[in-house]
Design a protein around this motif. Structure first.
Motif, PDB file in Angstrom:
ATOM      1  N   TYR A   1      24.626  40.146  44.281  1.00 20.61           N
ATOM      2  CA  TYR A   1      24.528  39.740  45.424  1.00 20.61           C
ATOM      3  C   TYR A   1      23.950  40.862  46.487  1.00 20.61           C
ATOM      4  O   TYR A   1      24.444  41.859  46.404  1.00 20.61           O
ATOM      5  CB  TYR A   1      25.879  39.360  45.912  1.00 20.61           C
ATOM      6  N   GLY A   2      23.094  40.271  47.505  1.00 17.42           N
ATOM      7  CA  GLY A   2      22.663  41.292  48.390  1.00 17.42           C
ATOM      8  C   GLY A   2      22.136  40.691  49.604  1.00 17.42           C
ATOM      9  O   GLY A   2      21.847  39.271  49.855  1.00 17.42           O
ATOM     10  N   THR A   3      22.202  41.428  50.875  1.00 19.66           N
ATOM     11  CA  THR A   3      21.840  41.061  52.028  1.00 19.66           C
ATOM     12  C   THR A   3      20.272  41.370  52.346  1.00 19.66           C
ATOM     13  O   THR A   3      20.146  42.428  52.425  1.00 19.66           O
ATOM     14  CB  THR A   3      22.793  41.815  53.356  1.00 19.66           C
TER      15      THR A   3
ATOM     16  N   ARG B   1      23.633  34.760  40.967  1.00 20.70           N
ATOM     17  CA  ARG B   1      24.491  33.433  40.511  1.00 20.70           C
ATOM     18  C   ARG B   1      23.854  32.078  40.615  1.00 20.70           C
ATOM     19  O   ARG B   1      23.003  31.823  41.176  1.00 20.70           O
ATOM     20  CB  ARG B   1      25.786  33.470  41.369  1.00 20.70           C
TER      21      ARG B   1
ATOM     22  N   SER C   1      22.499  35.329  52.089  1.00 25.86           N
ATOM     23  CA  SER C   1      22.502  36.401  50.882  1.00 25.86           C
ATOM     24  C   SER C   1      21.465  35.985  49.737  1.00 25.86           C
ATOM     25  O   SER C   1      21.145  34.702  49.682  1.00 25.86           O
ATOM     26  CB  SER C   1      23.856  36.783  50.211  1.00 25.86           C
TER      27      SER C   1
ATOM     28  N   ARG D   1      26.348  26.597  42.715  1.00 31.21           N
ATOM     29  CA  ARG D   1      27.200  25.662  42.568  1.00 31.21           C
ATOM     30  C   ARG D   1      26.804  24.039  43.088  1.00 31.21           C
ATOM     31  O   ARG D   1      26.018  24.163  43.912  1.00 31.21           O
ATOM     32  CB  ARG D   1      28.407  25.840  43.470  1.00 31.21           C
TER      33      ARG D   1
ATOM     34  N   LYS E   1      36.874  32.107  53.406  1.00 31.88           N
ATOM     35  CA  LYS E   1      35.895  32.646  54.195  1.00 31.88           C
ATOM     36  C   LYS E   1      35.070  31.754  54.894  1.00 31.88           C
ATOM     37  O   LYS E   1      34.540  31.499  55.867  1.00 31.88           O
ATOM     38  CB  LYS E   1      35.338  34.041  53.587  1.00 31.88           C
TER      39      LYS E   1
ATOM     40  N   GLU F   1      31.460  41.236  49.787  1.00 35.26           N
ATOM     41  CA  GLU F   1      32.387  41.554  49.269  1.00 35.26           C
ATOM     42  C   GLU F   1      32.572  43.057  49.708  1.00 35.26           C
ATOM     43  O   GLU F   1      31.823  43.671  50.269  1.00 35.26           O
ATOM     44  CB  GLU F   1      32.455  41.360  47.759  1.00 35.26           C
TER      45      GLU F   1
ATOM     46  N   GLU G   1      29.020  37.825  55.652  1.00 34.57           N
ATOM     47  CA  GLU G   1      30.200  37.675  54.661  1.00 34.57           C
ATOM     48  C   GLU G   1      29.897  37.979  53.235  1.00 34.57           C
ATOM     49  O   GLU G   1      29.129  37.549  52.362  1.00 34.57           O
ATOM     50  CB  GLU G   1      30.197  36.002  54.745  1.00 34.57           C
TER      51      GLU G   1
ATOM     52  N   ARG H   1      37.561  37.213  39.278  1.00 34.51           N
ATOM     53  CA  ARG H   1      37.517  36.988  40.587  1.00 34.51           C
ATOM     54  C   ARG H   1      39.285  37.544  41.208  1.00 34.51           C
ATOM     55  O   ARG H   1      39.255  38.057  42.151  1.00 34.51           O
ATOM     56  CB  ARG H   1      37.391  35.708  40.876  1.00 34.51           C
TER      57      ARG H   1
ATOM     58  N   TYR I   1      22.546  30.337  49.751  1.00 36.86           N
ATOM     59  CA  TYR I   1      22.039  31.541  48.992  1.00 36.86           C
ATOM     60  C   TYR I   1      20.563  31.280  48.888  1.00 36.86           C
ATOM     61  O   TYR I   1      20.099  30.270  48.789  1.00 36.86           O
ATOM     62  CB  TYR I   1      22.453  31.842  47.770  1.00 36.86           C
TER      63      TYR I   1
ATOM     64  N   GLU J   1      22.278  45.985  51.745  1.00 29.62           N
ATOM     65  CA  GLU J   1      23.310  46.649  50.888  1.00 29.62           C
ATOM     66  C   GLU J   1      23.182  45.287  49.673  1.00 29.62           C
ATOM     67  O   GLU J   1      22.642  44.148  49.859  1.00 29.62           O
ATOM     68  CB  GLU J   1      24.784  46.106  51.333  1.00 29.62           C
TER      69      GLU J   1
HETATM   70  P1  5GP Z   1      30.542  33.448  45.488  1.00 30.94           P
HETATM   71  O1  5GP Z   1      30.161  33.589  44.029  1.00 30.94           O
HETATM   72  O2  5GP Z   1      31.949  33.086  45.612  1.00 30.94           O
HETATM   73  O3  5GP Z   1      29.595  32.725  46.504  1.00 30.94           O
HETATM   74  O4  5GP Z   1      30.853  34.674  45.992  1.00 30.94           O
HETATM   75  C1  5GP Z   1      31.258  35.847  45.549  1.00 30.94           C
HETATM   76  C2  5GP Z   1      31.490  36.950  46.510  1.00 30.94           C
HETATM   77  O5  5GP Z   1      30.341  37.619  46.741  1.00 30.94           O
HETATM   78  C3  5GP Z   1      32.239  36.715  47.667  1.00 30.94           C
HETATM   79  O6  5GP Z   1      33.177  37.674  47.933  1.00 30.94           O
HETATM   80  C4  5GP Z   1      31.106  36.951  48.510  1.00 30.94           C
HETATM   81  O7  5GP Z   1      31.662  37.459  50.085  1.00 30.94           O
HETATM   82  C5  5GP Z   1      30.365  38.041  48.078  1.00 30.94           C
HETATM   83  N1  5GP Z   1      28.995  37.917  48.615  1.00 30.94           N
HETATM   84  C6  5GP Z   1      28.080  36.986  48.991  1.00 30.94           C
HETATM   85  N2  5GP Z   1      26.902  37.217  49.549  1.00 30.94           N
HETATM   86  C7  5GP Z   1      27.074  38.773  49.261  1.00 30.94           C
HETATM   87  C8  5GP Z   1      26.215  39.768  49.670  1.00 30.94           C
HETATM   88  O8  5GP Z   1      24.951  39.230  50.392  1.00 30.94           O
HETATM   89  N3  5GP Z   1      26.491  41.017  49.254  1.00 30.94           N
HETATM   90  C9  5GP Z   1      27.635  41.384  48.825  1.00 30.94           C
HETATM   91  N4  5GP Z   1      28.009  42.617  48.735  1.00 30.94           N
HETATM   92  N5  5GP Z   1      28.646  40.396  48.487  1.00 30.94           N
HETATM   93  C10 5GP Z   1      28.171  39.042  48.938  1.00 30.94           C
END
Ligand code: 5GP
Length: 198
Positions: free
Chosen positions: A78-80, A38, A34, A41, A15, A100, A98, A145, A50, A69
């Motif tokens: 994780y949040g927007t 976490r 977001s 990385r 994605k 989940e 973007e 995952r 982030y 959300e």
């Molecule tokens: P990663 O740790 O790989 O960056 O993200 C893990 C998952 O969290 C991915 O599926 C990503 O799309 C999701 N994600 C990233 N930001 C947000 C967010 O703000 N809200 C939600 N609900 N999921 C998120």
């Protein structure tokens, strides 16, 4: 009001690469950054990849209604952030999230007119290979995952459209079509700031 698009898909499906490609071609699209608990990385940048928050700060923002959300994923939150999204939509910019599955479901309730797209891997085996290749997750996180991937893929019917990311170029073209971008691209190749996704 400009359109809100949500892109969901299993971790490791590509994605991020797809979205970067899309933003490169259509700079008028605004991608939400977001917040997460976490750990960063290698190569991730605060405020770009982030907003990296402690669990305490994240939970405070939840209580204050600061997120459009939020969800827990593989042991992290994780949040927007709400305000920037509302501001960009009010300015008429197309907004991309973007996120989940659980987050996508919450946004579907708040913005029923938004478009929701699911990105799928060619197969679960290929997805596992991509997650392992990234090399940034523990065995436990990889297992978690992959488990979430199965759940997300099983929710396919909830989405407005589904796209298989087998070939990056093809997937990107498909994404542009699904977002109605192709026909509205001005000759210069950029995107007018007046709401191409309206
Ligand atoms: P990663 O740790 O790989 O960056 O993200 C893990 C998952 O969290 C991915 O599926 C990503 O799309 C999701 N994600 C990233 N930001 C947000 C967010 O703000 N809200 C939600 N609900 N999921 C998120």
């Amino acid at each position: 009001m400009a359109r809100l698009t949500v892109i969901t898909g299993p971790s490791g499906v590509g994605k991020g690469t797809l979205v970067r490609q899309l933003l490169h071609r259509y700079p008028a699209i605004w991608l939400s950054v977001s917040a997460t608990t976490r750990a960063p990385r290698a190569g991730e940048v605060e405020g770009e990849s982030y907003f990296f928050l402690s669990r305490e700060d994240f939970e405070r923002q939840v209580r204050d209604g600061g997120f459009l959300e939020w969800a827990e994923f593989a042991g992290n939150l994780y949040g927007t952030p709400r305000q920037p999204v509302e501001r960009q939509l009010a300015l008429g910019r197309p907004v991309l999230l973007e996120i989940e599955l659980e987050g996508a479901r919450q946004v579907r309730r708040t913005f029923p007119a938004g478009r929701q797209l699911l990105i799928k891997p060619p197969s679960l085996e290929e997805l596992e290979r991509r997650i392992r290749w990234r090399g940034s997750d523990s065995e436990e996180a990889i297992r978690c995952r992959l488990e979430r991937a199965r759940v997300e893929l099983a929710a396919e019917a909830e989405f407005d459209a589904v796209l298989v990311n087998a070939d990056l170029g093809e997937a990107c073209e498909q994404l542009e079509r699904l977002m109605d971008l192709g026909s509205k691209k001005p000759p210069g190749g950029g995107l007018s700031a007046t709401g191409p996704l309206d």
